[in-house]
Design an enzyme around this catalytic site. Structure first.
Site, PDB file in Angstrom:
ATOM      1  N   GLU A   1      14.411  -8.686  21.979  1.00  0.00           N
ATOM      2  CA  GLU A   1      14.681  -9.841  22.743  1.00  0.00           C
ATOM      3  C   GLU A   1      16.123  -9.839  23.313  1.00  0.00           C
ATOM      4  OE1 GLU A   1      14.057 -13.945  22.078  1.00  0.00           O
ATOM      5  OE2 GLU A   1      12.955 -14.291  24.044  1.00  0.00           O
TER       6      GLU A   1
ATOM      7  N   THR B   1       7.852 -17.204  26.614  1.00  0.00           N
ATOM      8  CA  THR B   1       8.179 -17.726  25.310  1.00  0.00           C
ATOM      9  C   THR B   1       7.587 -18.896  25.098  1.00  0.00           C
ATOM     10  OG1 THR B   1      10.127 -16.206  25.339  1.00  0.00           O
ATOM     11  CG2 THR B   1      10.184 -18.215  23.992  1.00  0.00           C
TER      12      THR B   1
ATOM     13  N   GLU C   1       5.087 -15.205  22.485  1.00  0.00           N
ATOM     14  CA  GLU C   1       5.043 -14.675  23.954  1.00  0.00           C
ATOM     15  C   GLU C   1       3.858 -14.576  24.461  1.00  0.00           C
ATOM     16  OE1 GLU C   1       7.908 -13.793  22.005  1.00  0.00           O
ATOM     17  OE2 GLU C   1       9.680 -14.825  23.229  1.00  0.00           O
TER      18      GLU C   1
HETATM   19 FE1  SF4 Z   1      15.924 -20.109  23.399  1.00  0.00          FE
HETATM   20 FE2  SF4 Z   1      17.089 -17.888  22.302  1.00  0.00          FE
HETATM   21 FE3  SF4 Z   1      14.426 -18.156  22.168  1.00  0.00          FE
HETATM   22 FE4  SF4 Z   1      15.757 -17.884  24.672  1.00  0.00          FE
HETATM   23  S1  SF4 Z   1      15.319 -16.393  22.640  1.00  0.00           S
HETATM   24  S2  SF4 Z   1      14.290 -19.278  24.341  1.00  0.00           S
HETATM   25  S3  SF4 Z   1      17.621 -18.687  24.272  1.00  0.00           S
HETATM   26  S4  SF4 Z   1      16.029 -19.440  21.163  1.00  0.00           S
HETATM   27 FE    FE Z   2      14.415 -15.526  25.564  1.00  0.00          FE
END
Ligand code: SF4
Ligand code: FE
Length: 482
Positions: free
Chosen positions: A447, A191, A257
């Site tokens: 996710e 990410t 990602e």
């Molecule tokens: Fe932050 Fe949520 Fe993205 Fe994970 S999914 S990096 S917790 S915003």
């Molecule tokens: Fe995440």
């Protein structure tokens, strides 16, 4: 500097030269790329909000290392209050972006490595904690975005790292030198990799002594020699290349990602935080995973707030807001969303102090929080689609809406209540589409299932943490069984 502005963040990215590939081509800089820019904008929000007086208390705090004011995303949590403020900050960022703002993985990695390195040093006489403290001071002073990298590709899931047909399927040390190590392998689903300054690597799972070359934690700049990344496709990503922003759903923000490849990357000794102490891989993984499972009780809730708002507007624009079943569906969405938030806050309130001094979340409650996140956003998304109606996936393009001949027909026949312009109705439909099926569905939907560990990973932790014997004893004592 300690606190960068959003503009300074953009400039800082322009000074880096990470190797980013997408559709077979190298991308010079994420800031100027139409597909990657929304992801940059989401992280920029974590800098912009920190500059606003009304969010100062939530977005900034005092460093336990330097005593200086820092962004909370760079903080080592000093209390259960800090843990709760983290979740509240994530909800706010989700509300402001309706996307993944990416900076949490680094924050969660900081706190997991901090406490684990301390305990490894105590057991082995190593100096990982000093290395890491120095690194954190650098990260806080420069206000950096660090990609916390845990997930290896893993190849055959039935085999240990060292037993894989291809030893690189888990990231490993391939050469040991007096001044550091050389590593090779990859980290998947990274990410925000294209707009991070640094990458902080951790082992992906529990390791046995045979896997000691895989028990490695370290940090390097994202543009270190030998690192490159291949950006993952998102559903509807090329809509960002089209004229106009309507069909994107979310005109400004997004996430990204990538598969990040480490092709013989040198790591100097002072950037190593675990190196062969395989019995500590479990502690590092469990602590990181628990922090990140807590995180989902904040970020997904904030994004959920936007989706619930969009569903309510869709019903209003359709002229259905007064129907009792519509009101009830909105109540259900809020109930589910606030239940997720309750989990995020509960595991924070029940946090505890580690030997290193920082605060760790309650592992059982963090896993319960994330287990709910694997389910409730799907139900919230289903209800949002229900309230929006089928037009959410069948409405004509912005190009047709702007077409001099076709446009008036799109305007006329896609109108809902008369007082609301057709374009507003379409904007809300596209936003719901974006969050449930489009680019933001990566961050909100799938996710929710797989991010921070797939559902079964939480079930294993719930089973380990539930203390079933104590529960059996309770039942026995009630009825008098010895
Ligand atoms: Fe932050 Fe949520 Fe993205 Fe994970 S999914 S990096 S917790 S915003
Ligand atoms: Fe995440």
């Amino acid at each position: 500097m300690a606190l960068m502005t959003g503009e300074q963040y953009l400039e800082s990215l322009r000074k880096l030269h990470p190797r980013i590939y997408m559709f077979g081509k190298q991308i010079p800089c994420a800031v100027d790329d139409p597909i990657l820019r929304p992801s940059v904008n989401s992280v920029k929000m974590t800098y912009d909000l920190a500059q606003m007086p009304e969010y100062e208390a939530l977005m900034t705090t005092t460093s336990n290392i330097t005593g200086r004011k820092i962004n909370r995303f760079c903080h080592i949590h000093q209390s259960t209050e800090d843990l709760m403020l983290k979740v509240k900050m994530q909800r706010l960022c989700g509300q402001k972006t309706a996307a993944c703002f990416q900076r949490c993985v680094g924050m969660d990695a900081f706190n997991a490595v901090w406490s684990t390195a301390y305990e490894v040093d105590k057991a082995h006489g190593t100096s990982y904690f000093e290395n890491f403290k120095k690194y954190m001071e650098y990260v806080q002073e420069e206000d950096l975005v660090v990609d916390g990298a845990m997930t290896d590709p893993k190849g055959d899931r039935g085999l240990a790292p060292h037993a894989q047909a291809d030893g690189d399927l888990f990231l490993r040390v391939v050469e040991r030198r007096p001044d550091g190590v050389v590593v090779r392998g990859a980290k998947a689903h990274q990410t925000g990799a294209s707009n991070s300054h640094e990458i902080l690597v951790m082992p992906t799972q529990a390791m046995k002594p045979d896997d000691k070359d895989y028990a490695i934690a370290f940090a390097v700049p994202i543009d270190a020699e030998g690192i490159f990344m291949i950006v993952g496709r998102q559903s509807c990503d090329t809509r960002k290349l089209e004229d106009g922003t309507l069909d994107r759903g979310n005109p400004t923000f997004g996430g990204m990602e990538a598969l990040v490849i480490f092709d013989n990357v040198f790591v100097p000794n002072d950037r190593i935080f675990l190196n062969g102490e395989s019995e500590y891989a479990t502690m590092l993984v469990e602590r990181f995973a628990s922090y990140h499972r807590q995180s989902y009780g904040g970020c997904k809730v904030g994004v959920g707030d936007v989706l619930i708002g969009a569903a309510a507007l869709a019903a209003e624009y359709n002229g259905a807001a007064k129907a009792s079943h519509v009101k009830d569906k909105l109540i259900e969405m809020n109930h589910l969303n606030e239940t997720l938030y309750s989990g995020g806050l509960a595991c924070s309130a029940n946090g505890w102090q580690t030997e290193s001094g920082n605060y760790m979340v309650d592992t059982l409650l963090a896993n319960v929080c994330k287990q709910n996140v694997t389910r409730f956003p799907y139900e919230i998304a289903r209800l949002a689609e229900d309230l929006a109606g089928g037009i959410m996936v069948t409405c004509p393009s912005e190009t047709d809406l702007r077409d001099p001949e076709l446009g008036p027909y799109v305007e006329k026949y896609l109108k809902g209540v008369d007082s609301v312009p057709t374009i507003n109705r379409l904007k809300i439909m596209r936003l719901i589409e974006n969050m449930t099926l489009g680019t933001a569905a990566v961050g909100y939907r799938t996710e929710s299932l797989h991010g921070a560990g797939s559902p079964q990973a939480q079930r294993i932790m719930i089973s380990r943490q539930s203390d079933m014997n104590a529960k059996k004893d309770l039942a026995k004592s009630i009825v008098g069984i010895e």
